[in-house]
Enzyme design. Structure first.
Site, PDB file in Angstrom:
ATOM      1  CB  CYS A   1       1.016   6.548  -8.394  1.00 36.19           C
ATOM      2  SG  CYS A   1       2.302   6.453  -7.168  1.00 36.19           S
TER       3      CYS A   1
ATOM      4  CB  THR B   1      -4.565   1.109  18.136  1.00 36.17           C
ATOM      5  OG1 THR B   1      -5.734   1.226  18.940  1.00 36.17           O
ATOM      6  CG2 THR B   1      -3.488   0.337  18.880  1.00 36.17           C
TER       7      THR B   1
HETATM    8  N1  PMP Z   1       4.807  10.875  -2.632  1.00 39.19           N
HETATM    9  C1  PMP Z   1       5.755  10.395  -3.444  1.00 39.19           C
HETATM   10  C2  PMP Z   1       6.716  11.341  -4.081  1.00 39.19           C
HETATM   11  C3  PMP Z   1       5.849   9.025  -3.687  1.00 39.19           C
HETATM   12  O1  PMP Z   1       6.777   8.559  -4.512  1.00 39.19           O
HETATM   13  C4  PMP Z   1       4.922   8.162  -3.058  1.00 39.19           C
HETATM   14  C5  PMP Z   1       4.963   6.665  -3.313  1.00 39.19           C
HETATM   15  N2  PMP Z   1       4.713   6.332  -4.646  1.00 39.19           N
HETATM   16  C6  PMP Z   1       3.960   8.710  -2.207  1.00 39.19           C
HETATM   17  C7  PMP Z   1       3.930  10.083  -2.031  1.00 39.19           C
HETATM   18  C8  PMP Z   1       2.946   7.865  -1.521  1.00 39.19           C
HETATM   19  O2  PMP Z   1       3.572   7.153  -0.481  1.00 39.19           O
HETATM   20  P1  PMP Z   1       2.825   5.986   0.287  1.00 39.19           P
HETATM   21  O3  PMP Z   1       2.957   4.791  -0.585  1.00 39.19           O
HETATM   22  O4  PMP Z   1       3.600   5.833   1.564  1.00 39.19           O
HETATM   23  O5  PMP Z   1       1.431   6.419   0.535  1.00 39.19           O
END
Ligand code: PMP
Length: 386
Positions: free
Chosen positions: A327, A241
């Site tokens: 990340c 959804t």
């Molecule tokens: N790709 C890039 C280049 C990003 O900077 C990010 C976010 N850190 C992502 C992918 C992942 O995006 P999302 O948080 O929407 O999963």
């Protein structure tokens, strides 16, 4: 802001624009219909999703609205693009070309295809500015290549890749070209027609929209197999959804950009340059990472020799910034992006990412410049005691 800190981490995420929230609120309250339902509340939700899809399509120059597939974010869009296209093209070959500086979600999707489906993956390197040479992509292609994935703008150093030149290489061979455009979409830089990309991943929370929503641009005719099957939503490509309030928010955030209702990138770049010039002047030895011109307007990646960026941030409780990409934070490994552009481990650890956006003010910049200079100077040991 409810926080006291100066927020300089817009490449990790951006605050929700209040005008976006306003447009989302009805869909979090009384407009709660399921867009697949045939009754009035369902039709109203379906209309809201249609309108949002159009707005996102307009932002990226898509030819038709069905080319936009809503996902939970760029991570999912990257997985759908890479796994879905590779598996659909399996009869034509099992080779993928990507780069050394991709987001972890792209590298992970490629790795999974290698580990579980027998694909081979070539990771093309970059120059010292973080640029992929189109000729290196051309040289990496084999008769078995089915997909090339090159990010549009990097999340650490913000270098913008020459996708138009790369698409001229992939197109004649019928090889699908994917780009992770999570960082570039909000700057109005992603135009899928001009760049010639077949697939592009986006994320709303990087452009002052809500978290947990993104999209894959999928050029009509590009081979792909769904990765999440079930109820057939999103043209059968992403079952579940739809998150209507978030989709409406993504559309609203996109529309603010296309209707010029936000400060211009030039204004934001001027603020970034002010911060850059100040810090380069007050911190001798500091160097800027990324391409000096082909770089996102809001990014400043600085290497401060002799300083541990984590120590520096510890001394800056009033500033929310990052040592690399959000990340990578916490795993202790030097950034694969910084090492790919030739930084040593020590230089990578001495690197600070400051990223600004439309909510950053002149005062933020001035205060941040003073605070960072002061904190860095307290960390640099005088030569006599070194
Ligand atoms: N790709 C890039 C280049 C990003 O900077 C990010 C976010 N850190 C992502 C992918 C992942 O995006 P999302 O948080 O929407 O999963």
């Amino acid at each position: 802001m409810t926080h006291e800190s100066i927020y300089l981490d817009h490449q990790a995420t951006t605050p929700l624009d209040e005008r976006v929230l306003e447009q989302m609120l009805p869909y979090l309250t009384h407009e709660f219909g399921n867009p697949s339902s045939a009754h009035a509340p369902g039709r109203s939700a379906a209309q809201a999703v249609r309108s949002a899809r159009r707005r996102v399509a307009e932002l990226v120059g898509a030819k038709s609205d069905p080319e936009i597939v809503f996902t939970s974010g760029a991570t999912e869009a990257n997985h759908l693009a890479i796994t879905g296209t590779a598996l659909a093209s399996r009869p034509h070959g099992g080779h993928i070309v990507t780069t050394a500086i991709e987001h972890k979600s792209v590298l992970a999707a490629c790795q999974r295809l290698a580990d579980h489906h027998g694909y081979t993956v070539t990771r093309v390197g970059v120059d010292e500015h973080g640029r992929v040479r189109p000729a290196d992509i051309a040289a990496a292609l084999t008769p078995h290549t089915v997909l090339v994935s090159v990010m549009h703008a990097n999340n650490e150093i913000a270098t913008i890749q020459q996708l138009a030149a790369i698409s001229e290489i992939t197109r004649p061979h019928g090889i699908a070209l994917h780009t992770d455009a999570a960082q570039s979409t909000g700057w109005g830089l992603l135009n899928v027609s001009e760049l010639g990309v077949d697939l592009a991943s986006m994320s709303a929370h990087k452009l002052h929209g809500p978290k947990g929503i993104g999209a894959l641009y999928l050029r009509g005719g590009t081979p792909i197999v769904a990765q999440q099957t079930g109820g057939g939503q999103e043209h059968g490509l992403r079952a579940g959804t739809p998150n209507v309030p978030a989709i409406v928010g993504f559309g609203a955030a996109a529309h603010l950009i296309t209707s010029n209702a936000v400060p211009s990138p030039t204004h934001i770049q001027a603020l970034r340059d002010q911060l850059q010039n100040h810090l380069l002047h007050t911190l001798p030895g500091a160097t800027v990472n990324g391409h000096l011109h082909q770089r996102l307007p809001g990014n400043l990646s600085l290497t401060l020799p002799g300083i541990e960026a984590t120590d520096l941030l510890d001394r800056l409780p009033g500033i929310a910034a990052s040592t690399g990409s959000a990340c990578n934070t916490g795993n202790g490994e030097p950034s694969h992006v910084l090492t790919a552009i030739g930084l040593t481990r020590a230089q990578a650890r001495a690197t600070l990412r400051l990223s600004i956006s439309r909510t950053t003010t002149d005062t933020d910049i001035q205060q941040a410049a003073t605070l960072i200079t002061h904190a860095a100077n307290t960390l640099i040991r005088p030569a006599s005691t070194a």
